[in-house]
Design a protein around this motif. Structure first.
Motif, PDB file in Angstrom:
ATOM      1  N   LEU A   1      -8.990   1.579   5.712  1.00 43.07           N
ATOM      2  CA  LEU A   1      -7.667   0.037   5.655  1.00 43.07           C
ATOM      3  C   LEU A   1      -8.986  -0.655   4.375  1.00 43.07           C
ATOM      4  CD1 LEU A   1      -5.353   0.385   7.898  1.00 43.07           C
ATOM      5  CD2 LEU A   1      -4.933   1.031   5.705  1.00 43.07           C
ATOM      6  N   ALA A   2     -10.076  -0.404   4.544  1.00 42.11           N
ATOM      7  CA  ALA A   2     -10.950  -1.456   4.451  1.00 42.11           C
ATOM      8  C   ALA A   2     -11.619  -1.966   2.640  1.00 42.11           C
ATOM      9  CB  ALA A   2     -12.558  -1.543   4.985  1.00 42.11           C
ATOM     10  N   SER A   3     -11.249  -0.198   2.082  1.00 42.66           N
ATOM     11  CA  SER A   3     -11.680   0.669   0.922  1.00 42.66           C
ATOM     12  C   SER A   3     -10.990  -1.052  -0.088  1.00 42.66           C
ATOM     13  CB  SER A   3     -10.985   1.001   0.277  1.00 42.66           C
ATOM     14  OG  SER A   3     -11.273   1.679  -0.560  1.00 42.66           O
ATOM     15  N   GLY A   4     -11.977  -1.547  -0.737  1.00 44.75           N
ATOM     16  CA  GLY A   4     -11.313  -2.118  -2.052  1.00 44.75           C
ATOM     17  C   GLY A   4     -11.340  -1.683  -3.543  1.00 44.75           C
ATOM     18  N   ASP A   5     -10.918   0.005  -3.472  1.00 48.29           N
ATOM     19  CA  ASP A   5     -11.118   0.955  -3.908  1.00 48.29           C
ATOM     20  C   ASP A   5      -9.352   0.608  -4.009  1.00 48.29           C
ATOM     21  OD1 ASP A   5     -10.361   2.517  -6.426  1.00 48.29           O
ATOM     22  OD2 ASP A   5     -11.860   4.208  -5.476  1.00 48.29           O
ATOM     23  N   SER A   6      -9.093  -0.239  -5.988  1.00 48.18           N
ATOM     24  CA  SER A   6      -7.099   0.275  -6.445  1.00 48.18           C
ATOM     25  C   SER A   6      -7.125   1.928  -6.429  1.00 48.18           C
ATOM     26  CB  SER A   6      -7.286  -0.594  -6.983  1.00 48.18           C
ATOM     27  OG  SER A   6      -7.039   0.528  -7.813  1.00 48.18           O
ATOM     28  N   LYS A   7      -7.533   2.478  -6.410  1.00 52.71           N
ATOM     29  CA  LYS A   7      -6.798   3.967  -6.198  1.00 52.71           C
ATOM     30  C   LYS A   7      -6.340   4.318  -4.569  1.00 52.71           C
ATOM     31  CE  LYS A   7     -10.159   5.857  -9.544  1.00 52.71           C
ATOM     32  NZ  LYS A   7     -10.684   4.846 -10.137  1.00 52.71           N
ATOM     33  N   ASP A   8      -7.754   3.619  -4.287  1.00 47.53           N
ATOM     34  CA  ASP A   8      -7.054   4.170  -2.471  1.00 47.53           C
ATOM     35  C   ASP A   8      -6.523   3.558  -1.403  1.00 47.53           C
ATOM     36  OD1 ASP A   8      -9.361   5.405  -1.085  1.00 47.53           O
ATOM     37  OD2 ASP A   8     -10.742   4.136  -1.281  1.00 47.53           O
ATOM     38  N   TRP A   9      -5.309   2.419  -2.874  1.00 50.41           N
ATOM     39  CA  TRP A   9      -4.596   1.306  -2.248  1.00 50.41           C
ATOM     40  C   TRP A   9      -3.124   2.085  -3.186  1.00 50.41           C
ATOM     41  CZ3 TRP A   9      -6.339  -2.992  -5.406  1.00 50.41           C
ATOM     42  CH2 TRP A   9      -7.699  -4.094  -4.302  1.00 50.41           C
ATOM     43  N   VAL A  10      -3.276   3.129  -3.572  1.00 51.35           N
ATOM     44  CA  VAL A  10      -2.370   3.505  -4.518  1.00 51.35           C
ATOM     45  C   VAL A  10      -2.282   5.523  -3.401  1.00 51.35           C
ATOM     46  CG1 VAL A  10      -1.303   5.428  -5.836  1.00 51.35           C
ATOM     47  CG2 VAL A  10      -2.845   2.708  -6.666  1.00 51.35           C
ATOM     48  N   LYS A  11      -3.111   5.633  -2.624  1.00 48.82           N
ATOM     49  CA  LYS A  11      -3.394   6.375  -1.555  1.00 48.82           C
ATOM     50  C   LYS A  11      -2.366   5.626  -0.453  1.00 48.82           C
ATOM     51  CE  LYS A  11      -6.492   9.123   0.187  1.00 48.82           C
ATOM     52  NZ  LYS A  11      -8.263   9.265   0.165  1.00 48.82           N
ATOM     53  N   ILE A  12      -2.840   4.824  -0.194  1.00 47.13           N
ATOM     54  CA  ILE A  12      -1.839   4.558   0.568  1.00 47.13           C
ATOM     55  C   ILE A  12      -0.028   4.302   0.604  1.00 47.13           C
ATOM     56  CG2 ILE A  12      -1.843   2.124   2.512  1.00 47.13           C
ATOM     57  CD1 ILE A  12      -4.892   1.676   2.234  1.00 47.13           C
ATOM     58  N   SER A  13       0.232   3.573  -0.848  1.00 39.73           N
ATOM     59  CA  SER A  13       1.138   3.639  -0.839  1.00 39.73           C
ATOM     60  C   SER A  13       1.823   5.213  -1.074  1.00 39.73           C
ATOM     61  CB  SER A  13       1.258   3.171  -1.984  1.00 39.73           C
ATOM     62  OG  SER A  13       1.295   3.446  -3.126  1.00 39.73           O
ATOM     63  N   GLU A  14       1.620   6.245  -2.027  1.00 40.08           N
ATOM     64  CA  GLU A  14       1.985   7.243  -1.496  1.00 40.08           C
ATOM     65  C   GLU A  14       2.005   7.305   0.115  1.00 40.08           C
ATOM     66  OE1 GLU A  14      -1.186   9.421  -3.636  1.00 40.08           O
ATOM     67  OE2 GLU A  14       0.201   8.686  -6.173  1.00 40.08           O
TER      68      GLU A  14
END
Ligand SMILES: Cc1cc2nc3c(=O)[nH]c(=O)nc-3n(C[C@H](O)[C@H](O)[C@H](O)COP(=O)(O)O)c2cc1C
Length: 680
Positions: free
Chosen positions: A639-652
């Protein structure tokens, strides 16, 4: 180990090994305020559209600062729609008959549509979530596949159906298995829950739909605007009379002239005349005493100030208007966590009057928003007053205030004389507020200001007493920064206190009760909130980025505590956002991916939260830069990642896999997902 000054005081055990110690790049809130908005059509410039928009200044014509501000930012952010492979006709999707029959350009073949459709989704419950990868179960595993239609999962729950007893997306819904059953002949039938539908009418249905017919009337300039017409005529007549009687003006009776203010003398005289009866009405209303001067109102302007609702907002919490990210699902989320007052994203008066569909979507309100207002920006009475009149008519009963944006810093808005440019045009602003007050009937007008345009030349302390006492503003909010000041420097709360004192002094002189004043800038904890209230005398603090980074801040404020929220609790918030997003944007393929886009925008702020359980000293501060750290478990680290790929992963985790054609362009090029930027 000593961390550089201004670094979040993360405990040593959570810091990443020395070789890895680096500060996260500083988030650029100026860019966020200026560039987050999607393009809302040609007539429209949101806070962010100015730089995103094709109509923005070309690079060749930009100043050095503008070029610098653009570096690294994604200038041409565009988010296309994701559609189903086969496009099903909307009528047929809702079980109705399409009048176009075989001529319809969309398919009517439900079986073929379902065969090509991506499989149903399922939003996992938080009890299924673990703190280790892969965190959530594989949501593509179907609990109860329909025997005849492989894409349907009969065990899933549609958030819209669960809330309202019907799903307006019908067969297009990606949770279709939750509200469809086969009848005796094997034909699929859409379900409806009539009891729930009746109950939901007042609790879940969004309001303020201003549809195509009204938009068309506006576009063709056929929408009747009697109050605005009368007021604008009045201003014109006064301006003409002033011109004729020149140089008869008695400069001593004119409002205070500022050497650096652009307002013409004539303009000020007009304002004095135009506002006088209203001031008297206001004085009478607020004191209960008749005023000595005649107070006959213009006959064709039906509403008098005495009918205005007073805003009793002292002690209430207020979520700042936030373009793009302050959308309806986000506001609803903040309501869940305790906010009292919400305001829509800034809309442009000219776009409202041009009948822009996108602009009118900004007035939508969820019934959970118990005190809700719409924010408008414009540069003159002739656009802002009619806009107020249309809003009053079309949103009657469903709007609690209309806010005038006098703070927007971005170039295109400022140079057009709107937003923060109004801080240097008090004459014009007065006419705007007075006229909008007339046009809005009993609905109050509020103003949101910055401290001034240029550093060292604050103007709010002069404007605010006039807004409260002369122009009839129902509430004033003051963001404690100038237009010129960047977010890296802290808001000036001492000056906010001076402004509060100036208003209270003027109100006492005129024997008027106080209008609510909200201060704003950098509030990030209950401690920040209450110390600002106590030290400055504001009625409350408007919270912007603090709520974007930690939407639970309103709970902290109300309960006067700092909440060491767990990663799983934060994931719960994300899940709720996903549900609210689907309710608002839709449960079809397009709606799911629009929700995904806004969820990623939200996560682009939420990742900045440094859990307070990791800090040596409390509370956290908004401007502290985070060193590289790990969370208390892997979920917290993710949740502390600033990488947008991780935000997409969270959305998934909640919205299923992102389609290949889907792209997300965050504000900064460096971490784009899916588009060309990420590949090169
Ligand atoms: C992403 C973003 C969007 C914003 N959009 C608006 C807006 O539409 N209207 C407005 O008056 N202010 C807007 N603002 C300014 C905020 O409302 C608020 O005044 C400012 O962020 C200061 O408060 P804070 O320090 O609590 O964030 C925006 C700010 C940000 C960061």
């Amino acid at each position: 180990m000593t961390l550089p000054a201004g670094t979040a005081p993360v405990k040593a055990e959570y810091l990443l090994p020395v070789t890895n110690i680096s500060l996260r790049s500083a988030p650029d809130d100026d860019a966020a305020e200026g560039t987050t908005s999607i393009s809302r059509g040609q007539t429209s410039i949101g806070y962010g559209d100015a730089r995103d928009s094709k109509s923005g200044p070309s690079r060749g014509r930009m100043s050095k600062e503008q070029k610098k501000a653009q570096r690294g930012a994604n200038k041409g952010r565009r988010f296309g729609k994701v559609r189903d492979e086969l496009d099903l006709c909307w009528r047929v999707a809702n079980g109705a008959i399409c009048e176009y029959g075989a001529e319809c350009r969309f398919t009517h073949d439900i079986a073929a549509y379902l065969a090509a459709k991506a499989q149903d989704l399922r939003i996992p419950d938080t009890s299924e979530i673990s703190n280790e990868p892969p965190f959530t179960p594989d949501v593509t595993n179907m609990g109860e596949p329909h025997p005849g239609h492989a894409s349907l999962d009969l065990s899933t729950t549609c958030p819209i159906f669960a809330e309202t007893g019907e799903c307006r997306y019908g067969f297009k819904c990606r949770f279709l298995g939750g509200h469809v059953r086969s009848d005796d002949s094997g034909k699929l039938q859409l379900l409806r829950d009539e009891d729930k539908k009746a109950r939901a009418a007042s609790t879940s249905r969004e309001v303020n739909f201003v549809g195509p017919e009204i938009q068309k009337l506006l576009r063709s300039r056929k929408y009747p605007l009697p109050i605005s017409d009368a007021y604008l005529r009045e201003l014109q007549e006064q301006a003409d009379a002033e011109k004729e009687s020149k140089p008869a003006a008695d400069a001593s009776s004119i409002v205070v002239a500022e050497p650096d203010q652009e307002m013409e003398l004539e303009e000020k005289q007009v304002l004095v005349k135009a506002t006088k009866p209203l001031v008297e009405e206001l004085v009478e209303k607020r004191t209960g005493e008749p005023t000595t001067v005649s107070q006959v109102d213009t006959p064709d302007v039906p509403m008098r100030f005495s009918e205005k609702k007073r805003l009793h907002w002292s002690g209430k919490t207020y979520l700042a208007p936030l373009t793009t990210v302050g959308n309806l699902p986000f506001r609803r989320l903040c309501v869940k966590y305790g906010v009292d007052i919400t305001c829509g994203e800034m809309g442009l008066a000219t776009s409202f009057l041009a009948g822009s569909k996108e602009e009118w979507s900004l007035v939508r309100r969820h019934p959970a928003e118990s005190i809700f207002g719409v924010q408008v920006a414009g540069n003159k009475p002739s656009t802002l007053v009619p806009t107020a009149e249309v809003i009053a008519k079309e949103c009657a009963g469903n709007i609690d205030f209309v806010d005038v944006n006098c703070g927007c810093p971005i170039d295109l808005v400022f140079k057009a004389g709107s937003g923060s440019a109004l801080l240097d045009a008090p004459g014009k602003l007065g006419k705007i507020v007075v006229g909008m007050n007339k046009a809005l009937g009993e609905i109050p007008v509020t103003v949101k200001l910055r401290t001034g345009v240029k550093d060292g030349r604050n103007t709010a302390h002069k404007l605010m007493p006039r807004a409260a006492v002369e122009w009839g503003a129902g509430c004033i909010t003051l963001h404690g920064r100038t237009r010129q000041q960047r977010y890296t420097r802290l808001a000036d709360w001492d000056y906010i206190r001076e402004c509060v004192d100036a208003v209270r002094g003027r109100e006492a002189d005129e024997d008027l009760p106080p209008v609510p004043i909200f201060g704003g800038g950098d509030c990030y904890s209950a401690q920040d909130y209450w110390s600002n209230v106590e030290n400055t005398g504001v009625d409350g603090v408007m919270v912007g980025r603090g709520a974007l980074i930690k939407p639970w801040i309103f709970t902290e404020i109300k309960e006067r505590r700092e909440w060491d929220i767990s990663a799983r609790e934060r994931l719960d918030i994300i899940r709720t956002y996903a549900e609210y997003g689907i309710s608002h944007f839709g449960s079809d393929t397009t709606g799911i991916n629009t929700t995904r886009r806004y969820l990623c925008e939200a996560l682009s702020f939420q990742y900045r939260y440094v859990p307070i359980g990791l800090l040596e000293t409390l509370p956290g501060r908004i401007n502290d830069r985070a060193p590289a750290f790990r969370g208390r478990d892997e979920l917290e680290t993710l949740l502390a990642s600033g990488d947008s790929k991780d935000w997409v992963k969270i959305s998934e985790m909640f919205l299923g896999p992102a389609p290949e054609s889907w792209t997300f362009m965050p504000k900064h090029k460096s971490n784009a997902y899916g588009g060309e930027e990420s590949q090169g």
